[in-house]
Design an enzyme around this catalytic site. Structure first.
Site, PDB file in Angstrom:
ATOM      1  N   ASP A  69       0.795  -1.262   0.013  1.00 52.93           N
ATOM      2  CA  ASP A  69       0.037  -0.096   0.052  1.00 52.93           C
ATOM      3  C   ASP A  69       0.880   1.296  -0.051  1.00 52.93           C
ATOM      4  O   ASP A  69       2.107   1.021  -0.190  1.00 52.93           O
ATOM      5  CB  ASP A  69      -0.883   0.132   1.186  1.00 52.93           C
ATOM      6  N   HIS A 105      -3.581   5.478   4.005  1.00 56.31           N
ATOM      7  CA  HIS A 105      -4.451   4.526   3.344  1.00 56.31           C
ATOM      8  C   HIS A 105      -4.283   3.253   3.785  1.00 56.31           C
ATOM      9  O   HIS A 105      -5.067   2.456   3.908  1.00 56.31           O
ATOM     10  CB  HIS A 105      -4.451   4.831   1.939  1.00 56.31           C
ATOM     11  N   SER A 126     -10.694  -0.783  -2.172  1.00 60.68           N
ATOM     12  CA  SER A 126      -9.824  -0.709  -1.449  1.00 60.68           C
ATOM     13  C   SER A 126     -10.127  -1.255  -0.015  1.00 60.68           C
ATOM     14  O   SER A 126      -9.336  -1.866   0.823  1.00 60.68           O
ATOM     15  CB  SER A 126      -8.932   0.442  -1.277  1.00 60.68           C
TER      16      SER A 126
END
Length: 565
Positions: free
Chosen positions: A185, A219, A398
Protein backbone atom coordinates in the site's frame (compact mmCIF):
# COMPACT_ATOMS: atom_id res chain seq x y z
CA UNK A 1 20.52 29.53 -10.23
CA UNK A 2 24.15 29.09 -11.30
CA UNK A 3 25.05 27.63 -7.93
CA UNK A 4 22.20 25.10 -8.22
CA UNK A 5 23.35 24.04 -11.69
CA UNK A 6 26.96 23.77 -10.51
CA UNK A 7 26.00 21.50 -7.64
CA UNK A 8 23.91 19.37 -10.04
CA UNK A 9 26.87 18.98 -12.40
CA UNK A 10 29.16 18.03 -9.53
CA UNK A 11 26.62 15.46 -8.29
CA UNK A 12 26.47 13.90 -11.75
CA UNK A 13 30.19 13.20 -11.62
CA UNK A 14 29.20 10.47 -9.18
CA UNK A 15 27.14 7.92 -11.18
CA UNK A 16 25.01 6.83 -8.23
CA UNK A 17 23.86 10.43 -7.69
CA UNK A 18 23.24 11.33 -11.33
CA UNK A 19 19.56 11.83 -12.15
CA UNK A 20 19.05 12.61 -15.81
CA UNK A 21 16.43 15.22 -16.50
CA UNK A 22 14.79 13.05 -19.16
CA UNK A 23 15.32 9.69 -17.46
CA UNK A 24 12.38 7.30 -17.12
CA UNK A 25 12.07 3.99 -15.24
CA UNK A 26 12.58 0.80 -17.27
CA UNK A 27 12.50 -2.91 -16.68
CA UNK A 28 15.68 -4.67 -17.83
CA UNK A 29 15.17 -8.43 -18.19
CA UNK A 30 18.17 -10.77 -18.45
CA UNK A 31 18.60 -13.82 -20.70
CA UNK A 32 19.87 -16.14 -17.96
CA UNK A 33 21.18 -16.32 -14.41
CA UNK A 34 24.80 -16.20 -15.53
CA UNK A 35 27.39 -18.96 -15.28
CA UNK A 36 25.48 -21.08 -12.77
CA UNK A 37 24.02 -24.56 -12.94
CA UNK A 38 20.37 -23.72 -12.38
CA UNK A 39 19.27 -27.27 -11.54
CA UNK A 40 22.08 -27.69 -9.01
CA UNK A 41 21.43 -24.29 -7.40
CA UNK A 42 17.71 -24.97 -7.10
CA UNK A 43 18.39 -28.37 -5.51
CA UNK A 44 20.84 -26.80 -3.06
CA UNK A 45 18.26 -24.16 -2.13
CA UNK A 46 15.69 -26.86 -1.45
CA UNK A 47 18.10 -28.80 0.76
CA UNK A 48 19.11 -25.67 2.66
CA UNK A 49 15.53 -24.42 3.17
CA UNK A 50 15.05 -23.50 6.81
CA UNK A 51 11.98 -21.22 6.78
CA UNK A 52 9.16 -23.57 7.86
CA UNK A 53 6.42 -21.04 7.16
CA UNK A 54 7.63 -20.41 3.62
CA UNK A 55 8.49 -24.00 2.69
CA UNK A 56 5.36 -25.42 4.33
CA UNK A 57 3.10 -23.07 2.39
CA UNK A 58 4.81 -23.89 -0.88
CA UNK A 59 4.87 -27.64 -0.24
CA UNK A 60 1.06 -27.73 -0.24
CA UNK A 61 1.04 -26.81 -3.91
CA UNK A 62 4.53 -27.67 -5.18
CA UNK A 63 5.33 -30.86 -3.28
CA UNK A 64 9.06 -31.46 -2.88
CA UNK A 65 9.95 -28.89 -5.58
CA UNK A 66 9.35 -25.96 -3.28
CA UNK A 67 11.76 -23.72 -5.20
CA UNK A 68 12.44 -23.13 -8.89
CA UNK A 69 14.63 -20.90 -11.04
CA UNK A 70 12.48 -17.86 -10.21
CA UNK A 71 13.73 -18.09 -6.62
CA UNK A 72 17.42 -17.88 -7.54
CA UNK A 73 19.36 -14.62 -7.08
CA UNK A 74 19.78 -12.35 -10.08
CA UNK A 75 23.37 -12.42 -11.37
CA UNK A 76 25.29 -9.74 -9.41
CA UNK A 77 27.62 -9.06 -12.35
CA UNK A 78 24.65 -8.22 -14.57
CA UNK A 79 23.25 -5.91 -11.90
CA UNK A 80 26.58 -4.12 -11.45
CA UNK A 81 27.01 -3.58 -15.20
CA UNK A 82 23.57 -2.05 -15.59
CA UNK A 83 24.07 0.04 -12.44
CA UNK A 84 27.27 1.47 -13.88
CA UNK A 85 25.31 2.77 -16.87
CA UNK A 86 22.16 3.89 -15.06
CA UNK A 87 23.78 5.24 -11.90
CA UNK A 88 21.59 3.23 -9.53
CA UNK A 89 19.16 0.33 -9.25
CA UNK A 90 15.50 0.86 -8.34
CA UNK A 91 14.54 -2.77 -7.68
CA UNK A 92 15.76 -6.30 -8.35
CA UNK A 93 13.26 -9.01 -9.35
CA UNK A 94 13.85 -12.73 -8.93
CA UNK A 95 10.54 -13.65 -10.54
CA UNK A 96 11.44 -11.95 -13.83
CA UNK A 97 15.25 -12.21 -13.59
CA UNK A 98 15.96 -8.53 -14.00
CA UNK A 99 16.13 -5.07 -12.53
CA UNK A 100 14.35 -1.75 -12.84
CA UNK A 101 16.42 1.37 -13.41
CA UNK A 102 16.11 5.00 -14.50
CA UNK A 103 17.50 5.53 -18.02
CA UNK A 104 17.74 8.44 -20.44
CA UNK A 105 17.83 7.85 -24.20
CA UNK A 106 21.59 7.30 -24.38
CA UNK A 107 21.70 4.96 -21.38
CA UNK A 108 18.71 3.05 -22.76
CA UNK A 109 20.59 2.33 -26.01
CA UNK A 110 23.68 1.15 -24.12
CA UNK A 111 21.68 -1.15 -21.84
CA UNK A 112 19.73 -2.67 -24.75
CA UNK A 113 23.03 -3.54 -26.46
CA UNK A 114 24.38 -5.56 -23.50
CA UNK A 115 24.82 -9.21 -24.55
CA UNK A 116 23.05 -10.64 -21.48
CA UNK A 117 19.95 -8.40 -21.78
CA UNK A 118 16.84 -10.16 -23.08
CA UNK A 119 14.52 -7.15 -23.34
CA UNK A 120 13.78 -3.68 -21.98
CA UNK A 121 10.32 -2.22 -21.37
CA UNK A 122 8.96 0.83 -19.54
CA UNK A 123 7.89 0.58 -15.93
CA UNK A 124 4.28 1.70 -15.86
CA UNK A 125 3.27 4.38 -13.39
CA UNK A 126 -0.34 4.62 -12.22
CA UNK A 127 -1.97 7.72 -10.73
CA UNK A 128 -4.56 7.29 -8.03
CA UNK A 129 -7.85 9.19 -8.26
CA UNK A 130 -8.70 11.74 -5.63
CA UNK A 131 -9.79 10.17 -2.37
CA UNK A 132 -13.52 10.37 -1.62
CA UNK A 133 -14.50 12.77 1.14
CA UNK A 134 -14.96 10.81 4.37
CA UNK A 135 -17.84 11.10 6.73
CA UNK A 136 -17.32 13.16 9.85
CA UNK A 137 -15.11 11.30 12.32
CA UNK A 138 -16.60 9.91 15.48
CA UNK A 139 -14.36 9.99 18.54
CA UNK A 140 -14.42 6.62 20.19
CA UNK A 141 -12.01 4.94 22.50
CA UNK A 142 -12.46 2.13 24.94
CA UNK A 143 -9.93 -0.14 26.64
CA UNK A 144 -8.69 -2.63 24.09
CA UNK A 145 -6.43 -5.66 24.09
CA UNK A 146 -6.43 -9.25 22.94
CA UNK A 147 -10.05 -10.12 23.52
CA UNK A 148 -11.63 -13.51 23.89
CA UNK A 149 -14.08 -14.24 21.05
CA UNK A 150 -17.08 -14.06 23.35
CA UNK A 151 -16.10 -10.54 24.37
CA UNK A 152 -15.91 -9.10 20.87
CA UNK A 153 -18.24 -6.18 20.24
CA UNK A 154 -18.07 -4.81 16.71
CA UNK A 155 -19.43 -1.30 16.99
CA UNK A 156 -19.91 0.34 13.59
CA UNK A 157 -17.78 -2.34 11.91
CA UNK A 158 -20.50 -4.96 12.44
CA UNK A 159 -22.14 -4.61 9.02
CA UNK A 160 -18.96 -4.96 6.95
CA UNK A 161 -17.92 -8.12 8.82
CA UNK A 162 -21.39 -9.59 9.09
CA UNK A 163 -22.13 -9.18 5.37
CA UNK A 164 -19.50 -11.79 4.47
CA UNK A 165 -20.50 -13.99 7.45
CA UNK A 166 -17.22 -13.89 9.35
CA UNK A 167 -18.70 -13.45 12.84
CA UNK A 168 -19.65 -17.15 13.30
CA UNK A 169 -15.98 -18.00 12.70
CA UNK A 170 -14.93 -15.47 15.34
CA UNK A 171 -17.43 -17.02 17.73
CA UNK A 172 -15.74 -20.38 17.22
CA UNK A 173 -12.38 -18.86 18.12
CA UNK A 174 -10.91 -18.37 14.64
CA UNK A 175 -9.29 -14.94 14.50
CA UNK A 176 -6.32 -15.53 12.18
CA UNK A 177 -3.76 -16.90 14.62
CA UNK A 178 -0.68 -18.29 12.85
CA UNK A 179 -1.50 -16.71 9.47
CA UNK A 180 0.73 -14.07 7.85
CA UNK A 181 -0.83 -11.33 5.74
CA UNK A 182 1.32 -9.02 3.61
CA UNK A 183 -0.10 -5.61 2.67
CA UNK A 184 1.16 -3.59 -0.29
CA UNK A 185 0.00 0.00 0.00
CA UNK A 186 0.90 3.69 0.10
CA UNK A 187 1.75 4.14 3.78
CA UNK A 188 0.76 3.16 7.29
CA UNK A 189 0.38 6.31 9.40
CA UNK A 190 -1.01 6.17 12.94
CA UNK A 191 -0.12 2.62 13.87
CA UNK A 192 -0.43 3.85 17.45
CA UNK A 193 -4.24 4.00 17.09
CA UNK A 194 -6.22 2.23 19.80
CA UNK A 195 -7.44 -0.28 17.22
CA UNK A 196 -3.84 -1.54 16.89
CA UNK A 197 -3.00 -1.84 20.59
CA UNK A 198 -2.48 -5.60 20.30
CA UNK A 199 -1.54 -5.92 16.62
CA UNK A 200 1.17 -8.34 15.53
CA UNK A 201 3.50 -6.78 12.94
CA UNK A 202 6.54 -8.88 12.08
CA UNK A 203 8.16 -6.89 9.24
CA UNK A 204 7.99 -3.42 7.67
CA UNK A 205 9.76 -2.03 4.61
CA UNK A 206 9.46 1.08 2.46
CA UNK A 207 10.42 0.12 -1.10
CA UNK A 208 10.30 3.74 -2.20
CA UNK A 209 12.48 5.22 0.54
CA UNK A 210 14.54 2.03 1.05
CA UNK A 211 14.13 1.97 4.82
CA UNK A 212 11.89 0.62 7.56
CA UNK A 213 9.71 3.71 7.90
CA UNK A 214 6.39 2.80 6.26
CA UNK A 215 4.60 6.05 7.12
CA UNK A 216 3.72 8.85 4.75
CA UNK A 217 0.03 8.16 4.15
CA UNK A 218 -2.90 6.73 6.10
CA UNK A 219 -4.51 4.64 3.34
CA UNK A 220 -2.54 1.50 4.16
CA UNK A 221 -3.34 1.79 7.86
CA UNK A 222 -7.04 2.17 7.03
CA UNK A 223 -6.89 -0.96 4.87
CA UNK A 224 -5.04 -2.71 7.69
CA UNK A 225 -7.73 -1.76 10.19
CA UNK A 226 -10.40 -3.66 8.22
CA UNK A 227 -8.39 -6.80 8.96
CA UNK A 228 -6.48 -6.09 12.15
CA UNK A 229 -8.54 -3.74 14.34
CA UNK A 230 -9.26 -4.98 17.84
CA UNK A 231 -10.94 -2.19 19.76
CA UNK A 232 -13.86 -3.71 21.65
CA UNK A 233 -17.10 -1.80 21.21
CA UNK A 234 -15.71 0.30 18.36
CA UNK A 235 -14.12 -1.77 15.62
CA UNK A 236 -13.14 -5.41 15.09
CA UNK A 237 -11.29 -6.52 11.96
CA UNK A 238 -11.82 -9.73 10.04
CA UNK A 239 -8.58 -11.38 11.26
CA UNK A 240 -7.30 -9.44 14.28
CA UNK A 241 -4.94 -12.17 15.53
CA UNK A 242 -3.10 -12.61 12.22
CA UNK A 243 0.51 -11.45 11.81
CA UNK A 244 1.00 -8.57 9.38
CA UNK A 245 3.86 -7.54 7.10
CA UNK A 246 3.66 -3.94 5.88
CA UNK A 247 5.19 -2.82 2.58
CA UNK A 248 5.02 0.73 1.25
CA UNK A 249 5.12 0.44 -2.54
CA UNK A 250 3.47 3.66 -3.67
CA UNK A 251 4.79 7.20 -4.10
CA UNK A 252 3.02 10.04 -2.31
CA UNK A 253 3.53 13.69 -3.21
CA UNK A 254 1.51 16.88 -3.03
CA UNK A 255 -0.15 16.27 -6.39
CA UNK A 256 -1.20 12.65 -6.36
CA UNK A 257 -0.41 9.10 -5.40
CA UNK A 258 1.63 7.13 -7.93
CA UNK A 259 1.94 3.39 -7.94
CA UNK A 260 5.10 2.18 -9.63
CA UNK A 261 4.73 -1.42 -10.73
CA UNK A 262 8.37 -2.32 -10.02
CA UNK A 263 8.02 -1.37 -6.34
CA UNK A 264 4.83 -3.43 -6.17
CA UNK A 265 6.56 -6.50 -7.64
CA UNK A 266 9.49 -6.01 -5.25
CA UNK A 267 7.06 -5.86 -2.33
CA UNK A 268 5.34 -9.04 -3.47
CA UNK A 269 8.62 -10.95 -3.76
CA UNK A 270 9.66 -9.67 -0.33
CA UNK A 271 6.41 -10.91 1.19
CA UNK A 272 6.86 -14.28 -0.53
CA UNK A 273 10.37 -14.67 0.90
CA UNK A 274 9.01 -14.08 4.41
CA UNK A 275 6.39 -16.80 4.16
CA UNK A 276 3.14 -14.87 3.88
CA UNK A 277 -0.06 -16.82 3.36
CA UNK A 278 -2.14 -13.93 1.98
CA UNK A 279 -1.24 -10.74 0.12
CA UNK A 280 -3.67 -7.81 0.24
CA UNK A 281 -3.28 -5.09 -2.39
CA UNK A 282 -5.33 -2.03 -3.24
CA UNK A 283 -3.56 -1.41 -6.56
CA UNK A 284 -6.24 -0.79 -9.12
CA UNK A 285 -5.77 2.53 -10.89
CA UNK A 286 -5.81 3.32 -14.60
CA UNK A 287 -5.13 7.05 -14.84
CA UNK A 288 -1.52 6.74 -15.92
CA UNK A 289 0.99 9.48 -15.24
CA UNK A 290 2.75 9.18 -18.58
CA UNK A 291 1.86 8.53 -22.21
CA UNK A 292 2.76 4.84 -22.02
CA UNK A 293 -0.08 2.96 -20.46
CA UNK A 294 -1.97 -0.30 -20.53
CA UNK A 295 -5.30 -0.46 -22.32
CA UNK A 296 -8.36 -2.62 -21.74
CA UNK A 297 -6.99 -5.08 -24.29
CA UNK A 298 -4.05 -5.60 -21.93
CA UNK A 299 -6.38 -6.75 -19.13
CA UNK A 300 -6.01 -10.32 -20.36
CA UNK A 301 -4.15 -11.87 -17.43
CA UNK A 302 -0.83 -12.08 -19.22
CA UNK A 303 0.39 -8.57 -20.08
CA UNK A 304 0.79 -6.30 -17.04
CA UNK A 305 3.92 -7.12 -15.03
CA UNK A 306 2.03 -6.86 -11.74
CA UNK A 307 -0.57 -9.32 -13.02
CA UNK A 308 2.03 -11.87 -14.08
CA UNK A 309 3.87 -11.48 -10.77
CA UNK A 310 0.63 -11.94 -8.80
CA UNK A 311 -0.16 -15.17 -10.63
CA UNK A 312 3.39 -16.43 -9.97
CA UNK A 313 2.87 -15.76 -6.27
CA UNK A 314 -0.34 -17.81 -6.31
CA UNK A 315 1.58 -20.64 -7.99
CA UNK A 316 3.89 -20.52 -4.98
CA UNK A 317 0.98 -20.97 -2.57
CA UNK A 318 0.05 -17.36 -1.73
CA UNK A 319 -3.57 -16.21 -1.80
CA UNK A 320 -3.45 -12.87 -3.62
CA UNK A 321 -6.44 -10.57 -3.04
CA UNK A 322 -6.69 -7.34 -5.02
CA UNK A 323 -9.20 -4.52 -5.19
CA UNK A 324 -11.12 -4.67 -8.48
CA UNK A 325 -10.81 -0.90 -8.95
CA UNK A 326 -13.05 2.14 -8.64
CA UNK A 327 -13.69 2.66 -12.34
CA UNK A 328 -17.28 1.43 -12.72
CA UNK A 329 -18.62 4.94 -13.27
CA UNK A 330 -15.50 6.18 -15.07
CA UNK A 331 -14.50 5.92 -18.76
CA UNK A 332 -12.23 2.94 -18.05
CA UNK A 333 -15.14 0.96 -16.47
CA UNK A 334 -13.38 -2.43 -16.20
CA UNK A 335 -11.25 -4.16 -13.57
CA UNK A 336 -7.63 -3.05 -13.45
CA UNK A 337 -4.26 -4.77 -13.17
CA UNK A 338 -3.41 -6.93 -11.32
CA UNK A 339 -7.06 -7.75 -10.58
CA UNK A 340 -7.22 -9.21 -14.11
CA UNK A 341 -4.94 -12.06 -13.00
CA UNK A 342 -6.23 -15.55 -13.75
CA UNK A 343 -5.43 -16.67 -10.20
CA UNK A 344 -5.97 -13.37 -8.39
CA UNK A 345 -9.07 -12.84 -6.25
CA UNK A 346 -10.50 -9.53 -7.49
CA UNK A 347 -12.93 -7.95 -5.03
CA UNK A 348 -15.67 -5.53 -5.99
CA UNK A 349 -17.84 -3.33 -3.79
CA UNK A 350 -21.45 -3.54 -2.66
CA UNK A 351 -23.34 -1.40 -0.18
CA UNK A 352 -24.67 -2.77 3.08
CA UNK A 353 -27.85 -3.90 1.28
CA UNK A 354 -25.84 -6.03 -1.13
CA UNK A 355 -26.26 -3.76 -4.19
CA UNK A 356 -23.24 -3.24 -6.42
CA UNK A 357 -21.59 0.17 -5.94
CA UNK A 358 -21.67 2.50 -8.93
CA UNK A 359 -17.90 3.00 -8.72
CA UNK A 360 -17.01 -0.70 -8.47
CA UNK A 361 -15.09 -1.84 -11.56
CA UNK A 362 -16.87 -4.29 -13.81
CA UNK A 363 -15.86 -7.33 -15.82
CA UNK A 364 -15.20 -9.21 -17.87
CA UNK A 365 -11.48 -9.30 -18.56
CA UNK A 366 -10.54 -8.65 -22.17
CA UNK A 367 -10.26 -12.40 -22.78
CA UNK A 368 -13.78 -12.95 -21.43
CA UNK A 369 -13.21 -14.27 -17.89
CA UNK A 370 -15.54 -13.51 -14.98
CA UNK A 371 -14.39 -10.54 -12.92
CA UNK A 372 -14.70 -9.37 -10.24
CA UNK A 373 -14.49 -12.70 -8.42
CA UNK A 374 -16.32 -11.80 -5.20
CA UNK A 375 -18.00 -8.85 -3.53
CA UNK A 376 -17.76 -7.34 -0.07
CA UNK A 377 -18.95 -4.14 1.56
CA UNK A 378 -17.14 -1.14 0.08
CA UNK A 379 -19.45 1.70 1.13
CA UNK A 380 -19.68 3.21 4.62
CA UNK A 381 -16.80 1.01 5.68
CA UNK A 382 -15.51 1.72 9.18
CA UNK A 383 -11.76 2.41 9.22
CA UNK A 384 -9.35 4.21 11.54
CA UNK A 385 -8.66 7.90 11.20
CA UNK A 386 -5.10 8.87 10.30
CA UNK A 387 -4.86 11.04 13.41
CA UNK A 388 -5.84 10.24 16.98
CA UNK A 389 -8.12 7.41 18.07
CA UNK A 390 -11.20 8.27 16.04
CA UNK A 391 -12.80 6.40 13.14
CA UNK A 392 -14.04 7.29 9.66
CA UNK A 393 -16.53 5.90 7.19
CA UNK A 394 -14.96 5.48 3.72
CA UNK A 395 -15.80 3.88 0.40
CA UNK A 396 -13.88 2.07 -2.32
CA UNK A 397 -12.90 -1.41 -3.40
CA UNK A 398 -9.70 -0.75 -1.40
CA UNK A 399 -11.80 -1.25 1.72
CA UNK A 400 -13.87 -4.17 0.41
CA UNK A 401 -10.85 -6.31 -0.50
CA UNK A 402 -9.21 -6.45 2.98
CA UNK A 403 -12.38 -7.98 4.42
CA UNK A 404 -11.95 -10.81 1.92
CA UNK A 405 -8.24 -11.09 2.75
CA UNK A 406 -9.16 -11.42 6.41
CA UNK A 407 -11.78 -14.05 5.64
CA UNK A 408 -9.19 -15.97 3.60
CA UNK A 409 -6.85 -15.90 6.59
CA UNK A 410 -9.52 -17.46 8.81
CA UNK A 411 -10.16 -20.23 6.29
CA UNK A 412 -6.44 -20.97 6.06
CA UNK A 413 -6.26 -21.11 9.84
CA UNK A 414 -9.08 -23.66 9.85
CA UNK A 415 -7.80 -25.67 6.87
CA UNK A 416 -4.02 -25.54 6.96
CA UNK A 417 -3.75 -27.92 4.00
CA UNK A 418 -5.79 -25.72 1.66
CA UNK A 419 -4.08 -24.38 -1.44
CA UNK A 420 -5.18 -21.09 -3.03
CA UNK A 421 -7.16 -23.06 -5.62
CA UNK A 422 -9.05 -25.08 -2.99
CA UNK A 423 -9.83 -21.93 -1.03
CA UNK A 424 -11.09 -20.17 -4.15
CA UNK A 425 -13.33 -23.08 -5.11
CA UNK A 426 -14.87 -23.17 -1.65
CA UNK A 427 -15.56 -19.43 -1.75
CA UNK A 428 -17.05 -19.79 -5.22
CA UNK A 429 -19.36 -22.68 -4.35
CA UNK A 430 -20.81 -20.87 -1.35
CA UNK A 431 -20.89 -17.31 -2.70
CA UNK A 432 -24.40 -15.90 -2.78
CA UNK A 433 -25.08 -15.84 -6.48
CA UNK A 434 -26.55 -18.62 -8.58
CA UNK A 435 -24.92 -17.54 -11.83
CA UNK A 436 -21.79 -15.32 -12.07
CA UNK A 437 -21.98 -12.09 -14.02
CA UNK A 438 -19.88 -9.03 -14.85
CA UNK A 439 -21.26 -6.93 -11.99
CA UNK A 440 -21.08 -9.23 -8.97
CA UNK A 441 -18.84 -12.03 -10.17
CA UNK A 442 -19.74 -15.06 -8.06
CA UNK A 443 -21.43 -12.80 -5.54
CA UNK A 444 -20.96 -11.78 -1.91
CA UNK A 445 -18.81 -14.39 -0.23
CA UNK A 446 -19.98 -16.39 2.77
CA UNK A 447 -16.94 -17.19 4.91
CA UNK A 448 -18.72 -19.42 7.39
CA UNK A 449 -20.42 -21.55 4.74
CA UNK A 450 -17.13 -21.84 2.83
CA UNK A 451 -15.39 -23.10 5.98
CA UNK A 452 -17.51 -26.24 6.09
CA UNK A 453 -17.94 -25.89 9.85
CA UNK A 454 -21.25 -26.70 11.44
CA UNK A 455 -23.38 -24.13 13.18
CA UNK A 456 -24.49 -24.49 16.76
CA UNK A 457 -28.04 -24.44 15.40
CA UNK A 458 -29.80 -27.27 13.54
CA UNK A 459 -27.78 -27.76 10.32
CA UNK A 460 -27.83 -24.06 9.48
CA UNK A 461 -24.56 -24.29 7.55
CA UNK A 462 -26.26 -26.71 5.14
CA UNK A 463 -28.82 -24.10 4.12
CA UNK A 464 -27.20 -22.41 1.11
CA UNK A 465 -29.09 -19.41 -0.14
CA UNK A 466 -28.03 -17.54 -3.27
CA UNK A 467 -28.94 -14.02 -4.34
CA UNK A 468 -32.34 -13.79 -6.07
CA UNK A 469 -31.77 -13.65 -9.83
CA UNK A 470 -31.90 -11.49 -11.93
CA UNK A 471 -31.56 -8.25 -9.97
CA UNK A 472 -32.95 -5.69 -10.22
CA UNK A 473 -36.23 -7.46 -10.93
CA UNK A 474 -37.72 -6.02 -14.12
CA UNK A 475 -41.26 -7.32 -14.42
CA UNK A 476 -43.26 -6.89 -17.63
CA UNK A 477 -46.91 -5.85 -17.79
CA UNK A 478 -48.01 -9.40 -18.47
CA UNK A 479 -45.85 -10.64 -15.56
CA UNK A 480 -44.10 -13.24 -17.71
CA UNK A 481 -40.69 -12.31 -16.33
CA UNK A 482 -39.81 -13.99 -13.05
CA UNK A 483 -37.45 -13.45 -10.13
CA UNK A 484 -35.87 -16.74 -9.02
CA UNK A 485 -34.70 -17.80 -5.55
CA UNK A 486 -32.05 -20.53 -5.97
CA UNK A 487 -31.28 -22.51 -2.80
CA UNK A 488 -29.54 -25.75 -1.77
CA UNK A 489 -30.77 -27.73 1.26
CA UNK A 490 -29.81 -31.43 1.47
CA UNK A 491 -33.27 -32.60 2.58
CA UNK A 492 -36.52 -33.44 0.91
CA UNK A 493 -40.15 -33.57 1.98
CA UNK A 494 -40.21 -30.17 3.68
CA UNK A 495 -41.79 -27.01 2.30
CA UNK A 496 -39.74 -23.95 1.53
CA UNK A 497 -41.54 -20.69 2.34
CA UNK A 498 -40.67 -17.34 0.76
CA UNK A 499 -42.46 -14.25 2.00
CA UNK A 500 -42.38 -10.90 0.22
CA UNK A 501 -42.86 -7.67 2.23
CA UNK A 502 -43.39 -4.06 1.17
CA UNK A 503 -41.40 -1.18 2.62
CA UNK A 504 -43.71 -0.79 5.65
CA UNK A 505 -43.38 -4.47 6.53
CA UNK A 506 -46.68 -5.84 5.18
CA UNK A 507 -46.56 -9.42 3.87
CA UNK A 508 -47.86 -9.00 0.30
CA UNK A 509 -47.10 -12.46 -1.10
CA UNK A 510 -46.09 -15.90 0.15
CA UNK A 511 -44.54 -18.48 -2.15
CA UNK A 512 -44.33 -22.08 -0.99
CA UNK A 513 -42.67 -24.99 -2.74
CA UNK A 514 -41.91 -28.55 -1.50
CA UNK A 515 -38.23 -29.45 -1.50
CA UNK A 516 -37.46 -32.00 -4.22
CA UNK A 517 -35.47 -35.19 -3.79
CA UNK A 518 -31.86 -34.17 -3.30
CA UNK A 519 -32.85 -30.81 -1.87
CA UNK A 520 -31.68 -28.47 -4.61
CA UNK A 521 -33.32 -25.48 -6.28
CA UNK A 522 -30.28 -24.30 -8.25
CA UNK A 523 -31.57 -24.23 -11.83
CA UNK A 524 -33.82 -21.43 -13.03
CA UNK A 525 -36.31 -24.01 -14.29
CA UNK A 526 -37.05 -25.42 -10.83
CA UNK A 527 -36.18 -22.65 -8.36
CA UNK A 528 -39.07 -20.92 -6.55
CA UNK A 529 -40.01 -17.72 -8.36
CA UNK A 530 -42.03 -14.55 -7.95
CA UNK A 531 -43.94 -12.96 -10.80
CA UNK A 532 -44.13 -9.49 -9.28
CA UNK A 533 -47.73 -9.73 -8.08
CA UNK A 534 -49.33 -9.50 -4.64
CA UNK A 535 -51.91 -11.78 -2.96
CA UNK A 536 -54.71 -10.41 -5.16
CA UNK A 537 -52.76 -10.97 -8.37
CA UNK A 538 -52.15 -7.26 -8.99
CA UNK A 539 -48.73 -6.11 -10.19
CA UNK A 540 -46.72 -4.45 -7.42
CA UNK A 541 -45.40 -0.94 -7.91
CA UNK A 542 -41.71 -0.27 -8.59
CA UNK A 543 -39.62 0.14 -5.45
CA UNK A 544 -37.75 -1.72 -2.73
CA UNK A 545 -39.22 -4.93 -1.31
CA UNK A 546 -37.97 -7.40 1.27
CA UNK A 547 -37.93 -11.19 1.27
CA UNK A 548 -37.64 -13.83 3.97
CA UNK A 549 -36.88 -17.51 3.30
CA UNK A 550 -37.67 -20.19 5.87
CA UNK A 551 -37.58 -23.97 6.15
CA UNK A 552 -38.67 -25.73 9.34
CA UNK A 553 -35.65 -26.72 11.42
CA UNK A 554 -33.20 -24.59 9.46
CA UNK A 555 -31.79 -21.09 9.75
CA UNK A 556 -33.47 -18.58 7.47
CA UNK A 557 -32.31 -15.85 5.12
CA UNK A 558 -33.61 -12.39 4.26
CA UNK A 559 -32.70 -9.55 1.96
CA UNK A 560 -33.90 -6.80 -0.36
CA UNK A 561 -35.28 -6.77 -3.89
CA UNK A 562 -35.35 -3.79 -6.24
CA UNK A 563 -38.40 -3.91 -8.52
CA UNK A 564 -38.56 -2.01 -11.81
CA UNK A 565 -41.24 -1.82 -14.49
Amino acid sequence: MRITVLFSLIACLIPANCLYADASPYWVFFKDRGAVNVAREVSAKIVAADEPKNTGRRAKILGSRIFDERDLPVNPGYIATVAKISGSIRTVTRYFNGVSVDLDAGALTRVESLPFVQSVRPVESFRAPEKPAPALPSIKKTPSGREKPAELSYGNSFEQINLINVIPLHNKGYLGDGIRIGILDSGFDNLGHAAFDSIRISHRWDFVGKDGDVGGDDHGAQVLSVMAALDRGNMIGAAPHATFLLARTEIINEVDTRIEEDYWVAGLEWADSLGVDVVQSSLGYTDFSDGKSYSYSDMNGQTAVTTIAADIAVEKGIVVVNAAGNEGNQPWYYVTAPADGKKVIAVGSVNRDGRVSAFSSRGPTFDGRVKPDFMAMGEQVEVINGIGDSYLSLRGTSFASPAVSGAAALLLQIHQDWTPAVLYDSLRVYARRAAPDTLYGHGILDAFAASGLKSAGPAAAQFKMYDPYPQPAVFSKDNRRLLYFPVDIPVSGKTLSIRIFNFIGENIKTIEKPMPAGGSFRGLTDAPSWDGTNFTGDAVAPGIYFYSIRLAGYSGYHGKIAVMR
